[in-house]
Design a protein around this motif. Structure first.
Motif, mmCIF file in Angstrom:
data_model
loop_
_atom_site.group_PDB
_atom_site.id
_atom_site.type_symbol
_atom_site.label_atom_id
_atom_site.label_comp_id
_atom_site.label_asym_id
_atom_site.label_seq_id
_atom_site.Cartn_x
_atom_site.Cartn_y
_atom_site.Cartn_z
ATOM 1 N N ALA A 35 29.095 73.028 -39.885
ATOM 2 C CA ALA A 35 27.954 73.354 -39.068
ATOM 3 C C ALA A 35 26.385 72.990 -39.787
ATOM 4 O O ALA A 35 25.482 72.688 -39.345
ATOM 5 C CB ALA A 35 27.640 75.069 -38.900
ATOM 6 N N ALA A 36 26.803 73.099 -41.322
ATOM 7 C CA ALA A 36 25.694 72.682 -42.053
ATOM 8 C C ALA A 36 25.287 71.182 -42.432
ATOM 9 O O ALA A 36 25.014 70.870 -43.078
ATOM 10 C CB ALA A 36 25.862 73.141 -43.670
ATOM 11 N N GLY A 37 26.261 70.285 -41.656
ATOM 12 C CA GLY A 37 26.147 68.635 -41.738
ATOM 13 C C GLY A 37 26.939 68.038 -42.885
ATOM 14 O O GLY A 37 26.751 66.998 -43.106
ATOM 15 N N ARG A 38 27.647 68.837 -43.646
ATOM 16 C CA ARG A 38 28.351 68.289 -44.628
ATOM 17 C C ARG A 38 30.052 68.108 -44.099
ATOM 18 O O ARG A 38 30.561 68.832 -43.539
ATOM 19 C CB ARG A 38 28.475 69.315 -45.819
ATOM 20 N N PRO A 39 30.465 66.922 -44.942
ATOM 21 C CA PRO A 39 31.856 66.569 -44.700
ATOM 22 C C PRO A 39 32.809 67.616 -45.082
ATOM 23 O O PRO A 39 32.778 68.101 -46.459
ATOM 24 C CB PRO A 39 31.690 65.337 -45.401
ATOM 25 N N VAL A 40 33.738 68.002 -44.337
ATOM 26 C CA VAL A 40 34.980 68.725 -44.541
ATOM 27 C C VAL A 40 36.300 68.159 -44.685
ATOM 28 O O VAL A 40 36.574 67.543 -43.606
ATOM 29 C CB VAL A 40 34.816 70.012 -43.728
ATOM 30 N N ALA A 54 32.237 69.097 -49.035
ATOM 31 C CA ALA A 54 31.667 68.177 -49.879
ATOM 32 C C ALA A 54 30.083 68.116 -49.650
ATOM 33 O O ALA A 54 29.579 68.120 -48.679
ATOM 34 C CB ALA A 54 32.518 67.153 -50.237
ATOM 35 N N ASP A 55 29.335 67.690 -50.798
ATOM 36 C CA ASP A 55 27.985 67.190 -50.512
ATOM 37 C C ASP A 55 28.132 65.675 -49.961
ATOM 38 O O ASP A 55 27.312 65.320 -49.189
ATOM 39 C CB ASP A 55 27.025 67.222 -51.832
ATOM 40 N N PHE A 56 29.036 65.104 -50.556
ATOM 41 C CA PHE A 56 29.154 63.647 -50.386
ATOM 42 C C PHE A 56 30.587 63.448 -50.478
ATOM 43 O O PHE A 56 31.281 63.758 -51.468
ATOM 44 C CB PHE A 56 28.358 62.728 -51.337
ATOM 45 N N ARG A 200 26.271 61.212 -45.651
ATOM 46 C CA ARG A 200 27.045 62.176 -46.637
ATOM 47 C C ARG A 200 28.509 61.533 -46.624
ATOM 48 O O ARG A 200 29.274 62.214 -47.431
ATOM 49 C CB ARG A 200 26.981 63.455 -46.421
ATOM 50 N N VAL A 201 28.888 60.376 -46.110
ATOM 51 C CA VAL A 201 30.225 59.923 -46.144
ATOM 52 C C VAL A 201 30.140 58.504 -46.399
ATOM 53 O O VAL A 201 29.475 57.480 -45.715
ATOM 54 C CB VAL A 201 30.692 60.373 -44.912
ATOM 55 N N ALA A 202 31.229 57.828 -46.922
ATOM 56 C CA ALA A 202 31.074 55.976 -47.071
ATOM 57 C C ALA A 202 32.658 55.800 -47.419
ATOM 58 O O ALA A 202 33.446 56.670 -47.667
ATOM 59 C CB ALA A 202 30.220 55.910 -48.563
ATOM 60 N N LEU A 203 32.962 54.680 -47.094
ATOM 61 C CA LEU A 203 34.187 54.124 -47.434
ATOM 62 C C LEU A 203 34.223 53.118 -48.449
ATOM 63 O O LEU A 203 33.135 52.412 -48.669
ATOM 64 C CB LEU A 203 34.629 53.247 -46.133
#
Length: 225
Positions: A35-40, A54-56, A200-203
């Motif tokens: 809900a806070a927009g962080r990856p779970v 995570a933050d990222f 907040r996410v990358a491959l």
């Protein structure tokens, strides 16, 4: 097997742990935004499941969670595409990787060598191949239309045909008597993903890009043994 963790990936992992990273041995099954927009990240260990917010988050899962899989069947990649709607996975191609064993005294004659070939023969359509000895072992990697068309059961036959080509036989010590110990058909990344990053996410790694065919081949024979 003895020495199974003596590789570059493990070296990097130990460096990260020495700097304070917590290593969790688990299988990732899902990722979504909180809900806070962080990856779970959802994962399963040998004994229990868990989640980490995570933050990222960086995903370097490669393209072979199971060797040669259809990327469309990867639940984690599907989850990432929901998080990054413009993400397009990299193009992959089936490869053949075979581990052959010969007498160490013979194989020592070509120790330290590495060969790349960009053709096979009129009847064996190979577009990129590599041969690399490792003590008494030799790793052979093949890519090409003959590999694309072949059933997995024919993979070892393709390798044997390739090694019998006159120009390839000249690279192998006389009377080396190579014996196949294992053979597999993993995906090889042959292109670049589109938009491999989001909020907040990358491959990273093969899940994102392979600069050249030979980079992917090098990865294959440095991680196989």
């Amino acid at each position: 097997r003895t020495g199974r963790y003596q590789n570059f990936d493990t070296f990097l992992l130990h460096l990260a742990a020495d700097e304070g990273a917590q290593v969790i041995t688990a299988d990732v099954s899902d990722v979504h935004y909180s809900a806070a927009g962080r990856p779970v990240v959802t994962y399963q260990t040998a004994t229990a499941g868990g989640e980490t917010e995570a933050d990222f988050a960086v995903f370097a899962g490669g393209v072979n969670r199971s060797p040669g899989m259809d990327l469309r069947d990867d639940p984690v990649l599907s989850a990432l595409q929901r998080m990054i709607p413009r993400l397009r996975p990299p193009k992959v191609r089936k490869a053949v990787i075979a581990e052959m064993r010969g007498s160490e005294d013979r194989m020592r004659m070509i120790e330290g060598e590495m060969h790349f070939m960009q053709y096979g023969s009129k009847d064996l359509h190979i577009e990129m191949a590599s041969v690399m000895p490792k003590r008494s072992w030799m790793t052979t990697v093949l890519l090409g239309k003959s590999v694309d068309r072949a059933e997995p059961s024919a993979s070892l036959h393709l390798v044997e045909r390739f090694l019998q080509l006159p120009n390839i036989r000249r690279l192998i010590p006389h009377k080396a008597e190579l014996t196949a110990r294992c053979c597999c058909n993993p995906n090889m990344t042959v292109g670049a993903a589109k938009n491999p990053f989001g909020e907040r996410v990358a491959l990273a790694g093969d899940l994102a890009v392979a600069r050249l065919y030979k980079d992917g081949l090098y990865s294959a024979f440095t991680t196989s043994s």
